[in-house]
Write a protein that holds these residues in place. Structure first.
Motif, short mmCIF file in Angstrom:
data_model
loop_
_atom_site.label_atom_id
_atom_site.label_comp_id
_atom_site.label_asym_id
_atom_site.label_seq_id
_atom_site.Cartn_x
_atom_site.Cartn_y
_atom_site.Cartn_z
N ILE A 39 -4.25 -13.11 2.28
CA ILE A 39 -4.37 -12.15 3.39
C ILE A 39 -4.11 -10.77 2.81
O ILE A 39 -3.14 -10.56 2.08
CB ILE A 39 -3.39 -12.47 4.53
N ALA A 40 -4.97 -9.83 3.13
CA ALA A 40 -4.93 -8.50 2.52
C ALA A 40 -4.92 -7.41 3.57
O ALA A 40 -5.25 -7.63 4.74
CB ALA A 40 -6.13 -8.33 1.59
N GLY A 41 -4.54 -6.21 3.12
CA GLY A 41 -4.56 -5.04 3.97
C GLY A 41 -5.92 -4.38 4.02
O GLY A 41 -6.88 -4.82 3.37
N LYS A 42 -6.01 -3.30 4.77
CA LYS A 42 -7.28 -2.62 5.02
C LYS A 42 -7.91 -2.09 3.72
O LYS A 42 -9.10 -2.28 3.48
CB LYS A 42 -7.05 -1.48 6.00
N GLY A 45 -9.26 -4.82 1.66
CA GLY A 45 -10.46 -5.36 2.30
C GLY A 45 -11.69 -4.52 2.06
O GLY A 45 -12.82 -5.02 2.14
N GLU A 46 -11.49 -3.23 1.78
CA GLU A 46 -12.61 -2.33 1.50
C GLU A 46 -13.04 -2.38 0.03
O GLU A 46 -14.03 -1.76 -0.34
CB GLU A 46 -12.21 -0.90 1.87
N PHE A 53 -11.30 -12.66 0.89
CA PHE A 53 -9.98 -12.95 1.43
C PHE A 53 -10.09 -13.73 2.73
O PHE A 53 -11.04 -13.56 3.50
CB PHE A 53 -9.21 -11.65 1.67
N ASP A 54 -9.10 -14.57 3.00
CA ASP A 54 -9.11 -15.34 4.24
C ASP A 54 -9.01 -14.44 5.46
O ASP A 54 -9.57 -14.75 6.51
CB ASP A 54 -7.94 -16.34 4.24
N GLN A 55 -8.29 -13.34 5.31
CA GLN A 55 -8.13 -12.43 6.43
C GLN A 55 -7.82 -11.03 5.91
O GLN A 55 -7.08 -10.87 4.94
CB GLN A 55 -6.99 -12.90 7.35
N VAL A 56 -8.41 -10.05 6.53
CA VAL A 56 -8.09 -8.64 6.25
C VAL A 56 -7.50 -8.07 7.53
O VAL A 56 -8.12 -8.13 8.60
CB VAL A 56 -9.33 -7.85 5.82
N VAL A 57 -6.29 -7.50 7.43
CA VAL A 57 -5.59 -6.98 8.60
C VAL A 57 -5.67 -5.46 8.58
O VAL A 57 -5.20 -4.81 7.64
CB VAL A 57 -4.12 -7.45 8.60
#
Length: 359
Positions: A39-42, A45-46, A53-57
């Motif tokens: 899980i990664a940050g913004k 994610g860019e 990644f499974d999820q970008v927050v």
């Protein structure tokens, strides 16, 4: 230890001897990586790996009131995601081995408390994922646990606040500085093969580890972590070659944690001096995770989460798809604190090598 040649590469045999060379272990019963979560940050994610990644927050606070609580929430989310992907409950896990960059591992202790899993808290700075995976694999191979979670995390704002300057200062960053990754990665290690993998997908196992030593080349610049950590990566990689009597072509990739553009060049030069050329096989997570042309991250990425989310997304994908068969995963850490830095101490480094194979 015995060897045989196969496909122009060395196959490492262990002859029931787990201790290999000066600093390494070869597992008799190689633990399986049955699930992984990232899980990664913004900002992450860019970057180039964002879609893996499974999820970008998008919310850097992760719904919390402060940066430290945000990182705890991030780690909890990642552990829960790994359990969900493996279709396991927290009670199926014997131990959790994890850590972070914050003082007294508060991101880990507050983050995973409600999971109610026995915890080994570990600290290796940005090498923590390698340490956690190594110790978790030892527990599984030794039959002390059937299933273990190895996990770590970092958060840009929390790390800046603790190690450098609070973000409100708006301080200038030198080009040698790296950008702490906001992210958390977790793997579940098991003594049994995964029953959830796709048809034809290989098993991913940890075949051995080379535990790093503290290496201090006298670097005092806290804004140049690559230079501080590169010598430790050099020592661990060289020792892995020597302990297993192998050459760089044993691996499809040799993956360091967060040396960035500065540390990468130092590592290549140091190994070349010992007649080990890894230039065509080397990859650094800190370089891969951001786009140097479009993202203002200077020397690249760093932080416990840097190597963790890169491994749990990109590296495992390459292994599962058969693009790589063997990798040496070498997360790197700079062992400084606010106290040691303010007292004028040097920044020692450490790196832990984890041998991962698709079978």
């Amino acid at each position: 230890m015995s060897q045989k040649n196969s496909d122009n590469k060395h196959e490492v045999g262990i002859n029931n001897k787990k201790m290999v060379g000066k600093q390494s272990i070869a597992f008799e019963n190689p633990p399986y990586i049955i699930a992984a979560a990232s899980i990664a940050g913004k900002k992450e994610g860019e970057g180039p790996l964002g879609n893996l990644f499974d999820q970008v927050v998008e919310d850097s606070m992760f719904g919390q009131d402060n940066w430290e609580a945000a990182e705890s929430e991030l780690m909890k989310m990642t552990a829960q995601r790994a359990l969900m992907k493996a279709e396991l409950k927290n009670t199926d896990i014997r131990y959790l081995v994890g850590g972070d960059l914050l003082g007294q591992l508060i991101a880990t202790s507050f983050g995973i408390a409600e999971l109610n899993i026995p915890l080994f808290g570990v600290y290796g700075a940005c090498s923590t994922m390698g340490e956690a995976m190594s110790l978790g694999a030892i527990l599984v191979d030794g039959a002390y646990a059937k299933k273990v979670i190895a996990i770590t995390s970092s958060h840009f704002a929390g790390a800046e606040k603790q190690f450098r300057f609070p973000l409100d200062y708006g301080n200038q960053r030198p080009y040698s500085a790296s950008w702490t990754v906001t992210g958390s990665g977790a793997v579940i290690l098991s003594d049994q093969k995964s029953q959830k993998k796709k048809e034809g997908e290989p098993d991913i196992v940890i075949t051995g580890v080379t535990t790093g030593k503290i290496v201090d080349y006298g670097i005092k610049d806290s804004m140049n972590m690559g230079a501080a950590m590169a010598p430790a990566a050099f020592e661990t990689i060289k020792q892995n070659f020597e302990d297993f009597n192998i050459k760089p072509d044993y691996y499809d990739k040799i993956i360091t944690g967060d040396l960035g553009y500065v540390g990468k060049d130092i590592l290549i030069d140091l190994l070349n001096e010992k007649n080990y050329d890894i230039s065509k096989r080397h990859m650094d997570c800190g370089i891969e995770i951001y786009d140097q042309e479009t993202q203002d991250t200077h020397a690249g990425g760093s932080g416990c989460g840097c190597s963790a989310i890169t491994f749990c997304s990109y590296v495992l994908k390459q292994l599962k798809e058969g693009i790589w068969k063997r990798v040496l995963f070498v997360p790197t850490g700079a062992l400084l604190s606010q106290v040691s830095f303010n007292e004028g101490n040097t920044v020692p480094g450490i790196a832990h090598g984890v041998m991962v194979e698709a079978r």
